[in-house]
Scaffold this motif. Structure first.
Motif, PDB file in Angstrom:
ATOM      1  N   PHE A 151       0.742  -1.225  -0.051  1.00 28.58           N
ATOM      2  CA  PHE A 151      -0.087   0.002   0.064  1.00 28.58           C
ATOM      3  C   PHE A 151       0.988   1.218   0.174  1.00 28.58           C
ATOM      4  CE2 PHE A 151       0.648  -0.636   4.287  1.00 28.58           C
ATOM      5  CZ  PHE A 151       1.030   0.859   5.133  1.00 28.58           C
ATOM      6  N   GLU A 152       0.512   2.336  -0.252  1.00 29.99           N
ATOM      7  CA  GLU A 152       1.059   3.622  -0.441  1.00 29.99           C
ATOM      8  C   GLU A 152       0.141   4.599   0.338  1.00 29.99           C
ATOM      9  OE1 GLU A 152       1.599   5.084  -4.301  1.00 29.99           O
ATOM     10  OE2 GLU A 152      -0.564   5.233  -4.722  1.00 29.99           O
ATOM     11  N   ILE A 153       0.882   5.710   0.971  1.00 28.02           N
ATOM     12  CA  ILE A 153       0.374   6.849   1.694  1.00 28.02           C
ATOM     13  C   ILE A 153       1.038   8.055   1.382  1.00 28.02           C
ATOM     14  CG2 ILE A 153      -0.869   5.558   3.617  1.00 28.02           C
ATOM     15  CD1 ILE A 153       1.813   6.704   5.246  1.00 28.02           C
ATOM     16  N   SER A 154       0.440   9.183   1.417  1.00 26.83           N
ATOM     17  CA  SER A 154       0.941  10.658   1.314  1.00 26.83           C
ATOM     18  C   SER A 154       0.333  11.590   2.148  1.00 26.83           C
ATOM     19  CB  SER A 154       0.737  10.983  -0.308  1.00 26.83           C
ATOM     20  OG  SER A 154       1.320  10.035  -1.181  1.00 26.83           O
ATOM     21  N   GLY A 155       1.222  12.629   2.397  1.00 27.20           N
ATOM     22  CA  GLY A 155       0.407  13.536   3.370  1.00 27.20           C
ATOM     23  C   GLY A 155       1.752  14.561   3.267  1.00 27.20           C
ATOM     24  N   SER A 156       1.192  15.803   4.082  1.00 28.31           N
ATOM     25  CA  SER A 156       2.118  16.821   4.495  1.00 28.31           C
ATOM     26  C   SER A 156       1.816  17.482   5.928  1.00 28.31           C
ATOM     27  CB  SER A 156       1.755  18.204   3.263  1.00 28.31           C
ATOM     28  OG  SER A 156       2.798  19.123   3.630  1.00 28.31           O
ATOM     29  N   VAL A 157       3.062  17.382   6.486  1.00 31.71           N
ATOM     30  CA  VAL A 157       3.040  17.908   7.994  1.00 31.71           C
ATOM     31  C   VAL A 157       3.625  19.245   8.337  1.00 31.71           C
ATOM     32  CG1 VAL A 157       3.311  17.055  10.390  1.00 31.71           C
ATOM     33  CG2 VAL A 157       3.052  15.509   8.460  1.00 31.71           C
TER      34      VAL A 157
END
Length: 194
Positions: A151-157
């Motif tokens: 699986f893959e995940i993306s985001g910005s913190v």
């Protein structure tokens, strides 16, 4: 021998427990990216993390926000690099990489999680340790199930350097100053380890 026993015990603690549909996943480093972005009085800047690991325990079929039970991220501050040596030197000094070489995130709990077929999104809370300071942060992410094993995940913190007792770097005798705000952008691909 003792070191191997301790490592085995840690793995059992992180990924063991009752038999269920929870699965441990490891980062596929060559398909994953982590970057830092910020601003300065002259231009925006960008740095890439080049040495990091992340392990996740997740159950995509669980209910009541219990899908994620473990996330552990570790990276080396001195492996966060730009295309400019002076920028790297200033950034590593701000991160106090000589005294605190590791950047670490440790999962605390799931705030939200939704899944629709192969797509999912959520929010987790945890503690980010940077430059020797540890602060609780919230991470929002979106992701997709790629195969039965990946699986893959993306985001910005968003974070502030001063929250971690870091002094925003300055250049040209203070004529050029970086902003306090940083965005940590990530795109991680994971594969199951069993």
């Amino acid at each position: 021998m003792m070191k191997n026993i301790l490592i085995s015990g840690l793995l059992i603690f992180l990924f063991g427990g009752p038999v269920n549909s929870q699965k441990p996943y490891q980062l596929i480093a060559e398909q994953s990216q982590l970057s830092l972005e910020g601003t300065s009085t002259m231009h925006d800047w960008h740095m890439d993390a080049n040495d990091f690991v992340c392990n996740v325990m997740i159950d995509f079929e669980a209910l009541n926000n219990k899908q994620i039970t473990s996330v552990l991220f570790k990276g080396l501050a001195e492996k966060v690099l730009s295309d400019k040596q002076l920028m790297d030197k200033k950034a590593h000094k701000a991160m106090k990489s000589d005294k605190f070489p590791e950047i670490e995130f440790v999962f605390e709990n799931v705030k939200a999680f939704t899944k629709d077929d192969k797509k999912f999104s959520g929010i987790i809370n945890g503690n980010l340790t940077l430059a020797g300071e540890s602060k609780e942060i919230e991470i929002s992410f979106i992701g997709s199930i790629l195969t039965e094993t990946q699986f893959e995940i993306s985001g910005s913190v968003p974070i502030k350097m001063t929250d971690y007792d870091m002094k925003p770097p300055a250049f040209m005798f203070g004529a050029v100053k970086t902003g306090d705000d940083i965005k940590m952008n990530f795109h991680f691909v994971f594969k199951t380890t069993k």
